[in-house]
Design a protein around this motif. Structure first.
Motif, mmCIF file in Angstrom:
data_model
loop_
_atom_site.group_PDB
_atom_site.id
_atom_site.type_symbol
_atom_site.label_atom_id
_atom_site.label_comp_id
_atom_site.label_asym_id
_atom_site.label_seq_id
_atom_site.Cartn_x
_atom_site.Cartn_y
_atom_site.Cartn_z
ATOM 1 N N ARG A 4 -3.646 -5.876 2.409
ATOM 2 C CA ARG A 4 -3.474 -5.288 1.079
ATOM 3 C C ARG A 4 -2.401 -4.208 1.099
ATOM 4 N NH1 ARG A 4 -5.164 -7.671 -3.643
ATOM 5 N NH2 ARG A 4 -7.368 -8.205 -3.587
ATOM 6 N N GLN A 5 -2.423 -3.382 2.128
ATOM 7 C CA GLN A 5 -1.414 -2.329 2.239
ATOM 8 C C GLN A 5 -0.016 -2.930 2.388
ATOM 9 O OE1 GLN A 5 -2.883 0.041 5.505
ATOM 10 N NE2 GLN A 5 -4.045 1.379 4.161
ATOM 11 N N GLN A 7 0.934 -5.717 1.180
ATOM 12 C CA GLN A 7 1.253 -6.235 -0.150
ATOM 13 C C GLN A 7 1.801 -5.120 -1.040
ATOM 14 O OE1 GLN A 7 -2.139 -8.278 -1.743
ATOM 15 N NE2 GLN A 7 -1.158 -8.771 -3.698
ATOM 16 N N ILE A 8 1.170 -3.944 -0.974
ATOM 17 C CA ILE A 8 1.614 -2.795 -1.763
ATOM 18 C C ILE A 8 2.981 -2.317 -1.281
ATOM 19 C CG2 ILE A 8 1.131 -0.372 -2.306
ATOM 20 C CD1 ILE A 8 -1.887 -1.135 -2.050
ATOM 21 N N ASP A 10 5.346 -4.014 0.272
ATOM 22 C CA ASP A 10 6.380 -4.965 -0.118
ATOM 23 C C ASP A 10 6.747 -4.801 -1.592
ATOM 24 O OD1 ASP A 10 8.027 -7.449 0.395
ATOM 25 O OD2 ASP A 10 6.700 -8.225 -1.160
ATOM 26 N N ALA A 11 5.744 -4.647 -2.440
ATOM 27 C CA ALA A 11 5.995 -4.460 -3.878
ATOM 28 C C ALA A 11 6.721 -3.144 -4.126
ATOM 29 C CB ALA A 11 4.674 -4.495 -4.651
ATOM 30 N N ILE A 29 4.493 -0.715 -9.697
ATOM 31 C CA ILE A 29 4.287 -1.165 -8.319
ATOM 32 C C ILE A 29 3.041 -2.035 -8.236
ATOM 33 C CG2 ILE A 29 3.747 -0.379 -5.980
ATOM 34 C CD1 ILE A 29 5.532 2.092 -6.589
ATOM 35 N N ALA A 33 2.815 -5.973 -7.175
ATOM 36 C CA ALA A 33 1.933 -6.389 -6.083
ATOM 37 C C ALA A 33 0.874 -7.386 -6.551
ATOM 38 C CB ALA A 33 1.250 -5.166 -5.475
ATOM 39 N N LEU A 40 -5.461 -1.332 -7.068
ATOM 40 C CA LEU A 40 -4.438 -0.539 -6.378
ATOM 41 C C LEU A 40 -4.987 0.816 -5.960
ATOM 42 C CD1 LEU A 40 -1.456 -0.218 -5.483
ATOM 43 C CD2 LEU A 40 -0.990 0.699 -7.757
#
Length: 213
Positions: A4-5, A7-8, A10-11, A29, A33, A40
């Motif tokens: 998940r982190q 993913q965040i 990268d976004a 953001i 994501a 989030l």
């Protein structure tokens, strides 16, 4: 959580690259994501938290790159060269993130900034141990392993910080290799006495005209 982190991160990198850090919003953001605001907030409650995740991931990236590079080397000098090259390659690949690090680390909330600097210091000391092993094995002659580690972990950043000046001068791969060669040559030289001149023409430097006084 790591997924998940990532993913965040990268976004956040995509949004910040497109808009800049300060204009970007947590909502944008989250949307990039593919997360709701509530989801989030389970991982990052502010832009400070998101910035920390981005920068911490950068530090982890070059730490892991160096670990992987030296795992394949047994020769102490080659291990040191692999360290310099691996770090330099990450800098080349992550130039936007390097710029973000140097431009915005001051904006982090104090406790997050302290955590990030501690992680960076850990990496510097890791590189220092690699330098110390090379010194012990007699493959480099630098006299100060900690200073050498500081140079190794900072000088390649010029490829990002000075890319406006370097762009178009040399192919990227050649620029990176020039940095690696420069650092490795520097590690092979002992201390220079204060006031001592080296290089061509040093012996006659005292006879050069000094101009009108």
């Amino acid at each position: 959580m790591r997924a998940r982190q990532a993913q965040i991160v990268d976004a956040a990198r995509r949004v910040i690259r497109a808009k800049g850090f300060h204009p970007a919003t947590v909502r944008e953001i989250g949307e990039a994501a593919g997360m709701t605001q509530g989801t989030l907030y389970n991982y990052a409650r502010s832009k400070d938290d998101i910035l920390f995740l981005v920068l911490d991931e950068l530090v982890r990236d070059y730490h892991e790159a160096v670990r992987a590079a030296i795992a394949r080397e047994t020769n102490p000098r080659h291990r040191l060269g692999a360290t310099v090259r691996a770090f330099t390659q990450v800098v080349m690949q992550r130039q936007d993130d390097i710029l973000l690090l140097y431009q915005e680390v001051h904006a982090l909330e104090r406790s997050l900034r302290a955590r990030l600097l501690a992680r960076t210091q850990e990496f510097i000391e890791y590189v220092q141990r690699i330098v110390e092993q090379a010194i012990a094995d007699g493959v480099v002659t630098t006299g100060n392993s900690y200073f050498a580690a500081q140079v190794i972990t900072f000088l390649p950043a010029m490829l990002a910080l000075r890319r406006w000046s370097l762009r178009g001068r040399l192919p990227e791969a050649e620029v990176a290799e020039s940095v690696v060669e420069f650092i490795m040559r520097g590690l092979d030289h002992g201390p220079v006495t204060c006031g001592e001149e080296t290089g061509p023409g040093a012996a006659t430097s005292s006879a050069r005209p000094r101009g009108d006084e």
